[in-house]
Every structure is written in structure tokens, then in C-alpha cells.
Write a protein that holds these residues in place. Structure first.
Motif: not given
Length: 229
Positions: A82-84, A96, A139, A142, A146
Motif C-alpha cells: 500500500h502506498a500514497v 491510496i 497521510d 496511510f 501501516c
């Protein structure tokens, strides 16, 4: 075991409703984000109408605000990445991005560009995007992703990590070449059986043990000659 994205058709509560959270088995709701669109599969697919994103300690659930019978869920254990994403070349809107490990063979994976909304096969979806109406929330989303991902480690990786300090001689030589500052690199001796645990040089330790054994044998031999048995 990794599982595919699931269709969610039932909710609890009145109005738009919420997803079921299995509190009896330790599941907790960590974050709720309204006005989030979801894109399943290829980035060329149009996003679903806005809904609400629910992140729990076990899964990610998106529920449509306009259709109570439409929703999607995926377990964190199946989210391999997973990432921005803020690159407009990757996707027009900040989002996302998540990759899904669904256990399908490579030749069985999705061709979502050729599928309509009605025939979309969720078992073949390997990526999804969550697009909040407010990009400033990325943010926060995310960070929650995490945190919850850490609560759901891959059991296969955990099992493999139990003995991951054992290396072959070839592997150790390769690691030594990559790390010029390693303490054991200067002592490496391929003539001895080799293993490594952290910074411990077992090859060097074996040499020390063998040397001590021979020293003891010499002392005993010397004592016997001197009559000290």
C-alpha cells in the motif's frame, strides 16, 4: 492464506449502515473516512460513486453511500503493498494505492479493462485505489494502513524467519561482498562450515573451539610425561 476482495451486501445499523466488526474476536474499528471513491482493478476503470471507508484491525471495508447493497472488503493479510500516490501520470487524483495478493495464478489474473461493472470478477482483482474527496487526508489514511498492516504479518514470512540466520557458504560469501564493514568478512574461511547469527562469526568460533581442544590435548600429554596423571 491470502483471499480475494469480497463483496459486502449486508450492514448493521440504520440509515447507510456500517460493516460488521467482530469485537468478540478482538477486531476493532480504527478509522472512518467519509467521501471516498474506490477504483477496482486497472486505473482506466471509472471510480465508484463516493462511499465511506472503514479501516479495522483486520480488514479494509468500503461501503457505497448510495447503494446499501454495494460494498467491498479485503483482509489486511491479503494486502501485499500500500502506498500514497500523488503522481497524475499514475492516476489523475491523489489516492491510496493497494496491491492484493489473491492466490491466483498469473495466467488467471484480471483483464479489467475488458470487463464491465456488471461482470467484474473480484477474485481476479489485484489492485485497488481509495480516492478521498479531501487529498489532505491521505497521510492520515496511510498511517492507519501501516499500523493495521503491522498487526497482520504474513504467516509465511514469520515461519521462514525462524531459521533465517542459517546460510550456505556461497550465500555468506555473497553477503560479505555486499557488506565491506561486516566484522566477520575479514575472518571468513571457506574451509570451515559456516553459519551466521546477527554479527556472530560462527566460522571463527569453530576455529577457536578446535584450537582450545588441541591445546587441552597437548597439556594432558605433557602432564602424562611429567607423571601428573
Amino acid at each position: 492464506m491470502a483471499s480475494a476482495i469480497r463483496l459486502v451486501t449486508e450492514r448493521i445499523g440504520d440509515g447507510v449502515g456500517q460493516p460488521f466488526v467482530d469485537a468478540n474476536h478482538g477486531e476493532e474499528l480504527m478509522h472512518v473516512q467519509h467521501d471516498v471513491s474506490i477504483v477496482l482493478g486497472s486505473s482506466s476503470r471509472p471510480p465508484e460513486s463516493p462511499g465511506t471507508l472503514y479501516i479495522t484491525t483486520r480488514q479494509v471495508v468500503w461501503l457505497s453511500d448510495s447503494d446499501r447493497a454495494k460494498g467491498y472488503a479485503v483482509d489486511f493479510i491479503s494486502v501485499s503493498l500500500h502506498a500514497v500516490s500523488r503522481d497524475p501520470e499514475a492516476y489523475p487524483s491523489p489516492c491510496i494505492y493497494a496491491q492484493i495478493e489473491n492466490g491466483a495464478e498469473e495466467d488467471e489474473l484480471e483483464d479489467s479493462e475488458s470487463e464491465s461493472d456488471d461482470t467484474l470478477n473480484l477474485s481476479k482483482i489485484t489492485e485497488m485505489r481509495f480516492v478521498p474527496s479531501d487529498p489532505n487526508q491521505l497521510d492520515t489514511l496511510f498511517a492507519v494502513f501501516c499500523e493495521c498492516a503491522e498487526l497482520n504479518p504474513d504467516p509465511t514470512e514469520e515461519e521462514g524467519s525462524e531459521n533465517n540466520w542459517i546460510f550456505s557458504a556461497n550465500q555468506l560469501e555473497f553477503n560479505a561482498a555486499e557488506d565491506d564493514d561486516s566484522e566477520w568478512a575479514a575472518h571468513q574461511n571457506p574451509a570451515h562450515p559456516i553459519g551466521a547469527n546477527g554479527n556472530l562469526d560462527l566460522a571463527h568460533a569453530v576455529v577457536q573451539i578446535n584450537d582450545r581442544r588441541f591445546e587441552d590435548a597437548e597439556e594432558m600429554e605433557q602432564d602424562s610425561k611429567n607423571g601428573h596423571l
